[in-house]
Scaffold this active site. Structure first.
Site, PDB file in Angstrom:
ATOM      1  N   ASN A  56     -12.779  -3.348   2.454  1.00 63.50           N
ATOM      2  CA  ASN A  56     -13.770  -2.274   2.447  1.00 63.50           C
ATOM      3  C   ASN A  56     -14.612  -2.386   1.179  1.00 63.50           C
ATOM      4  O   ASN A  56     -14.059  -2.596   0.090  1.00 63.50           O
ATOM      5  CB  ASN A  56     -13.073  -0.914   2.505  1.00 63.50           C
ATOM      6  CG  ASN A  56     -12.303  -0.716   3.793  1.00 63.50           C
ATOM      7  OD1 ASN A  56     -12.764  -1.117   4.852  1.00 63.50           O
ATOM      8  ND2 ASN A  56     -11.127  -0.108   3.701  1.00 63.50           N
ATOM      9  N   HIS A  85      -6.858  -5.784   2.226  1.00 63.43           N
ATOM     10  CA  HIS A  85      -5.686  -5.250   2.931  1.00 63.43           C
ATOM     11  C   HIS A  85      -5.168  -6.342   3.868  1.00 63.43           C
ATOM     12  O   HIS A  85      -5.951  -6.916   4.642  1.00 63.43           O
ATOM     13  CB  HIS A  85      -6.069  -4.061   3.812  1.00 63.43           C
ATOM     14  CG  HIS A  85      -6.643  -2.872   3.088  1.00 63.43           C
ATOM     15  ND1 HIS A  85      -5.937  -1.698   2.913  1.00 63.43           N
ATOM     16  CD2 HIS A  85      -7.853  -2.660   2.529  1.00 63.43           C
ATOM     17  CE1 HIS A  85      -6.707  -0.824   2.287  1.00 63.43           C
ATOM     18  NE2 HIS A  85      -7.872  -1.370   2.033  1.00 63.43           N
ATOM     19  N   ASP A 105       0.852  -1.186   0.000  1.00 61.28           N
ATOM     20  CA  ASP A 105       0.000   0.000   0.000  1.00 61.28           C
ATOM     21  C   ASP A 105       0.890   1.239   0.000  1.00 61.28           C
ATOM     22  O   ASP A 105       1.871   1.317   0.732  1.00 61.28           O
ATOM     23  CB  ASP A 105      -0.921  -0.017   1.229  1.00 61.28           C
ATOM     24  CG  ASP A 105      -2.062   0.976   1.098  1.00 61.28           C
ATOM     25  OD1 ASP A 105      -3.228   0.536   1.043  1.00 61.28           O
ATOM     26  OD2 ASP A 105      -1.792   2.206   1.056  1.00 61.28           O
ATOM     27  N   ILE A 106       0.508   2.216  -0.813  1.00 58.61           N
ATOM     28  CA  ILE A 106       1.305   3.436  -0.936  1.00 58.61           C
ATOM     29  C   ILE A 106       1.254   4.275   0.343  1.00 58.61           C
ATOM     30  O   ILE A 106       2.129   5.107   0.583  1.00 58.61           O
ATOM     31  CB  ILE A 106       0.821   4.249  -2.161  1.00 58.61           C
ATOM     32  CG1 ILE A 106       1.903   5.164  -2.692  1.00 58.61           C
ATOM     33  CG2 ILE A 106      -0.450   5.018  -1.845  1.00 58.61           C
ATOM     34  CD1 ILE A 106       1.571   5.770  -4.046  1.00 58.61           C
ATOM     35  N   HIS A 109     -10.017  -5.337  -3.296  1.00 57.28           N
ATOM     36  CA  HIS A 109      -8.695  -5.523  -2.687  1.00 57.28           C
ATOM     37  C   HIS A 109      -8.884  -5.930  -1.241  1.00 57.28           C
ATOM     38  O   HIS A 109      -9.776  -5.441  -0.559  1.00 57.28           O
ATOM     39  CB  HIS A 109      -7.841  -4.257  -2.775  1.00 57.28           C
ATOM     40  CG  HIS A 109      -8.536  -2.996  -2.345  1.00 57.28           C
ATOM     41  ND1 HIS A 109      -9.469  -2.359  -3.137  1.00 57.28           N
ATOM     42  CD2 HIS A 109      -8.444  -2.263  -1.210  1.00 57.28           C
ATOM     43  CE1 HIS A 109      -9.915  -1.290  -2.505  1.00 57.28           C
ATOM     44  NE2 HIS A 109      -9.323  -1.198  -1.329  1.00 57.28           N
ATOM     45  N   GLU A 119     -12.271   3.172  -1.253  1.00 56.38           N
ATOM     46  CA  GLU A 119     -11.729   4.295  -2.022  1.00 56.38           C
ATOM     47  C   GLU A 119     -11.477   3.899  -3.476  1.00 56.38           C
ATOM     48  O   GLU A 119     -11.746   4.666  -4.390  1.00 56.38           O
ATOM     49  CB  GLU A 119     -10.410   4.722  -1.346  1.00 56.38           C
ATOM     50  CG  GLU A 119      -9.686   5.885  -1.946  1.00 56.38           C
ATOM     51  CD  GLU A 119      -8.298   6.051  -1.314  1.00 56.38           C
ATOM     52  OE1 GLU A 119      -7.375   6.417  -2.058  1.00 56.38           O
ATOM     53  OE2 GLU A 119      -8.157   5.795  -0.107  1.00 56.38           O
ATOM     54  N   VAL A 120     -10.966   2.699  -3.671  1.00 54.44           N
ATOM     55  CA  VAL A 120     -10.626   2.241  -5.028  1.00 54.44           C
ATOM     56  C   VAL A 120     -11.607   1.129  -5.424  1.00 54.44           C
ATOM     57  O   VAL A 120     -11.664   0.083  -4.762  1.00 54.44           O
ATOM     58  CB  VAL A 120      -9.178   1.715  -5.084  1.00 54.44           C
ATOM     59  CG1 VAL A 120      -8.842   1.241  -6.495  1.00 54.44           C
ATOM     60  CG2 VAL A 120      -8.196   2.791  -4.627  1.00 54.44           C
TER      61      VAL A 120
HETATM   62  P1  5GP Z   1      -9.760   1.336   0.338  1.00 58.73           P
HETATM   63  O1  5GP Z   1     -10.015   2.556   1.160  1.00 58.73           O
HETATM   64  O2  5GP Z   1     -10.381   1.423  -1.037  1.00 58.73           O
HETATM   65  O3  5GP Z   1     -10.071   0.064   1.048  1.00 58.73           O
HETATM   66  O4  5GP Z   1      -8.193   1.290   0.165  1.00 58.73           O
HETATM   67  C1  5GP Z   1      -7.499   1.776  -0.942  1.00 58.73           C
HETATM   68  C2  5GP Z   1      -6.038   1.711  -0.622  1.00 58.73           C
HETATM   69  O5  5GP Z   1      -5.313   1.914  -1.804  1.00 58.73           O
HETATM   70  C3  5GP Z   1      -5.582   2.795   0.371  1.00 58.73           C
HETATM   71  O6  5GP Z   1      -5.025   2.170   1.520  1.00 58.73           O
HETATM   72  C4  5GP Z   1      -4.536   3.588  -0.421  1.00 58.73           C
HETATM   73  O7  5GP Z   1      -3.437   3.972   0.372  1.00 58.73           O
HETATM   74  C5  5GP Z   1      -4.135   2.615  -1.509  1.00 58.73           C
HETATM   75  N1  5GP Z   1      -3.708   3.245  -2.746  1.00 58.73           N
HETATM   76  C6  5GP Z   1      -4.343   4.255  -3.404  1.00 58.73           C
HETATM   77  N2  5GP Z   1      -3.662   4.571  -4.519  1.00 58.73           N
HETATM   78  C7  5GP Z   1      -2.596   3.742  -4.572  1.00 58.73           C
HETATM   79  C8  5GP Z   1      -1.529   3.578  -5.504  1.00 58.73           C
HETATM   80  O8  5GP Z   1      -1.415   4.269  -6.513  1.00 58.73           O
HETATM   81  N3  5GP Z   1      -0.601   2.615  -5.225  1.00 58.73           N
HETATM   82  C9  5GP Z   1      -0.692   1.831  -4.105  1.00 58.73           C
HETATM   83  N4  5GP Z   1       0.257   0.915  -3.937  1.00 58.73           N
HETATM   84  N5  5GP Z   1      -1.693   1.947  -3.211  1.00 58.73           N
HETATM   85  C10 5GP Z   1      -2.632   2.902  -3.446  1.00 58.73           C
END
Ligand code: 5GP
Length: 124
Positions: free
Chosen positions: A97, A112, A35-36, A110, A105-106
């Site tokens: 999520n 985590h 994760d970034i 995914h 968010e994405v």
């Molecule tokens: P969500 O909130 O959708 O469960 O988590 C999305 C995750 O994607 C976040 O923890 C965020 O830090 C990670 N993320 C967003 N953009 C990027 C990216 O460009 N590269 C990587 N490696 N992680 C990302």
């Protein structure tokens, strides 16, 4: 339930090689990368290569081979991190999520894998 997959999401771009990533593991059907914005010493995202929005989309539509590979890929990550509970290892948390209330968010499924410190209670 009709699922609409946005192929411009950031993980679709990672899968197409348009955005770099720090790969931990790749299988036939999955990619795992760091994760970034890590929330713990170990914070890995495991994603299927197929176009699935969220967990229920994947579980309802993906092939058995994809589902098996995804499940095993997560276990390969916990194995690589050496955090599987038992024999003194510290454990980990899986988070998927999904949707608005899940604060996804994405919009590409995914999981985590978070580990490396005490993670506190699940929800605050
Ligand atoms: P969500 O909130 O959708 O469960 O988590 C999305 C995750 O994607 C976040 O923890 C965020 O830090 C990670 N993320 C967003 N953009 C990027 C990216 O460009 N590269 C990587 N490696 N992680 C990302």
């Amino acid at each position: 339930m009709a699922y609409v997959y946005d192929d411009q999401n950031i993980f679709a771009k990672i899968l197409r090689g348009e955005i770099p990533n720090n790969t931990v593991l790749e299988t036939d059907h999955c990619l795992a990368f760091r994760d970034i914005n890590a929330q713990a010493p170990e914070h890995i995202l495991v994603i299927p290569k197929g176009p699935y929005v969220c967990f229920d989309h994947f579980a309802n539509v993906a092939s058995e081979a994809e589902i098996l590979d995804f499940t095993r890929a997560i276990a390969k990550v916990t194995d690589a991190l050496k955090v599987e509970p038992g024999e003194g290892a510290s454990g980990y948390r899986l988070i998927a999520n999904s949707g608005k209330d899940g604060m996804q968010e994405v919009p590409h499924l995914h999981v985590h894998v978070v580990a490396g410190r005490p993670l506190g209670r699940m929800l605050s």
